[in-house]
Design an enzyme around this catalytic site. Sequence first.
Site, PDB file in Angstrom:
ATOM      1  N   LYS A   1      -3.543  78.114  31.767  1.00  0.00           N
ATOM      2  CA  LYS A   1      -2.413  78.661  31.065  1.00  0.00           C
ATOM      3  C   LYS A   1      -3.091  80.093  30.378  1.00  0.00           C
ATOM      4  O   LYS A   1      -2.181  80.943  30.140  1.00  0.00           O
ATOM      5  CB  LYS A   1      -1.906  77.824  29.995  1.00  0.00           C
ATOM      6  CG  LYS A   1      -1.049  76.602  30.497  1.00  0.00           C
ATOM      7  CD  LYS A   1      -0.680  75.603  29.575  1.00  0.00           C
ATOM      8  CE  LYS A   1      -0.922  74.460  29.549  1.00  0.00           C
ATOM      9  NZ  LYS A   1      -0.604  73.414  28.696  1.00  0.00           N
TER      10      LYS A   1
ATOM     11  N   GLU B   1       0.694  69.510  26.726  1.00  0.00           N
ATOM     12  CA  GLU B   1       0.658  70.147  25.533  1.00  0.00           C
ATOM     13  C   GLU B   1       1.530  71.209  25.621  1.00  0.00           C
ATOM     14  O   GLU B   1       1.404  71.988  26.652  1.00  0.00           O
ATOM     15  CB  GLU B   1      -0.898  70.804  25.362  1.00  0.00           C
ATOM     16  CG  GLU B   1      -1.058  71.183  23.777  1.00  0.00           C
ATOM     17  CD  GLU B   1      -2.510  71.769  23.483  1.00  0.00           C
ATOM     18  OE1 GLU B   1      -3.398  71.306  24.681  1.00  0.00           O
ATOM     19  OE2 GLU B   1      -2.681  72.349  22.854  1.00  0.00           O
TER      20      GLU B   1
ATOM     21  N   ARG C   1      -7.401  67.646  40.448  1.00  0.00           N
ATOM     22  CA  ARG C   1      -6.315  68.693  39.877  1.00  0.00           C
ATOM     23  C   ARG C   1      -5.829  69.185  41.222  1.00  0.00           C
ATOM     24  O   ARG C   1      -6.632  69.620  42.256  1.00  0.00           O
ATOM     25  CB  ARG C   1      -6.984  69.964  39.137  1.00  0.00           C
ATOM     26  CG  ARG C   1      -7.292  69.392  37.961  1.00  0.00           C
ATOM     27  CD  ARG C   1      -8.059  70.700  36.920  1.00  0.00           C
ATOM     28  NE  ARG C   1      -7.083  71.394  36.546  1.00  0.00           N
ATOM     29  CZ  ARG C   1      -6.428  71.408  35.108  1.00  0.00           C
ATOM     30  NH1 ARG C   1      -6.725  70.462  34.564  1.00  0.00           N
ATOM     31  NH2 ARG C   1      -5.716  72.289  34.935  1.00  0.00           N
TER      32      ARG C   1
END
Length: 563
Positions: free
Chosen positions: A273, A37, A263
């Site tokens: 983020k 994204e 992850r």
Amino acid sequence: MTEPTVPATNDFIRETIRRDNEAGTFGQRVQTRFPPEPNGYLHIGHAKAIVQDFGVAEDFGGVCNLRLDDTNPGAEEAEYVGSIVDDIAWLGYTPASIVHASDYFEQLYAWAEYLVEQGKAYVDDQDGETISAQRGGFGKPGVNSPFRDRTPQENLDLLRRMRAGEFPDGSKALRAKIDMAHENMWLRDPVMYRIRHLTHHNTGDTWCIYPTYDWAHGQSDAIEGVTHSICTLEFEGHRPLYDWFLEQLPLPSDQPKQLEFARLELTHTITSKRRLRKLITDGVVDGWDDPRMPTLRGLRRRGYPARALRDFCTAIGTTRTNSRKAIEELESYVRRELNKTAQRRMVVLRPVKLVITNWPTDADGNPVVEYFELTNNPENPADGVREAAFSGELFIEADDFAEVPPPKFFRLSPGREVRLRGAYFVTATDAVKDEAGNVVQINATYDPATRGGDAPDGRRVKSTMHWVSAAHAVDANVALYDRLFTTEVPGRETGEPLDDLNPASRELLTGCKAEQAIAGTEPGEVVQFERLGYFALDPDEPMLFHRTVGLRDEWAAAQKRKG
Ligand code: ATP
Ligand code: MG
């Protein structure tokens, strides 16, 4: 020293693809995508996903697209798109195409109308909060919306008017009609479209309804022809919904398969983020490319070679179990790569003057200057040699001298002889101090017979020190770094990672003294400062060096201890 090795890649994802190829599931085709994204800069966790997505495609002769997952116009900016494209190229990968989820808005909308016509989606007039509250919980069924039984005609009319911009933000949503009592919460009539009167960085003002992640992702995969849609474990629960949407639609290609892996998390590091952004807005770091940031920009400015990141991501493997890797392991790959590529230089970080009192002068009374040939990189003879000037006034590290040596201190002290690397043996005689008692100059004598750094009589010294000729020194600034977070798992105690920030993560040194050859360093190049570590020249600021890593490999040492 045990060197880390990169195993031949195999993992459960590759196993699945191999089985699919044997069964002919996708006609031997392999296509993946990396779908960030564009709401921030890529970080070390993304590097793992990139190496996985592009690596799998490469291994099976397939293709991997970069897909900008831009369904959320409020948070996304074109600036991030450029950085993502650039960071992937830096890591060493080339997307087969660069596409956007927003490229598919028209097709997604057409499919939404199709589901409405099939009676599989409806327009709900309730707000987001009410819809969430009605979802129920684990073991507790949700509640049907009062708008759930609208006719397809009515829904189609409302959806078209939503698209046309007749309704304000949040006043209506399109939802899939699945099962409000489904044991998987994601299948309890998930939202497909929300109304947002916002300008989109790619589609401008064309749309005021935007698809959710779940409605966009699998459909985008299918439109593009993705075969294996690799994502992280938090999407495991979404997989039945991913499949449900695809099963309802007249797909242009085979139905893609979602595969999840754990992850990557690193000790002393965060990858959220939102929190990385807060470090910037709070002024803790200088920006996304601050060398302390785990962003690809930051690591790159710090001097991490792309190759080291790729090797690390490959070597740690791909699993379905969440775990945190030691940052020392990553640093071990960085060091291994830099050891092969970095030129050696002598730089004195905290200089003090060393005066050789028996150094000769020439016919004009000036101190003689000698030049020593030094190897640029003992690991790579092709890198050749450079010359370093030597004369009667030198700089050495202040902490390489002790007037009264503590136990086990084998460096310079009055009466003690040491080697100045590649040059001569010197013996300190006395120290000159200022009023505060700080050593400002060390006096010493040298032995001319030790030219080149060895004594013909075979006598030994216990230490070898780096040096820079005072008359030839080039000034440099150096940034030393410590962990950005003091704890291995930032926030484990308080739940807030930023509570564990290291207040002393950077130390700036000015007035460092470097040998002349340093002037040839390219912006961004990493060199080894002998005895001190690897240092990257800042890409923009002249003569500012960032310490990439020190020389000591804690990870390899720990592996050795483990046997
Ligand atoms: P955030 O929630 O902080 O915005 P994200 O995980 O949603 O981060 P995206 O930019 O949407 O970030 O992720 C792009 C791809 O990178 C996804 O496939 C995601 O699963 C993967 N990814 C993100 N973080 C990691 C990580 N730490 N380890 C492995 N893959 C990751
Ligand atoms: Mg995301």
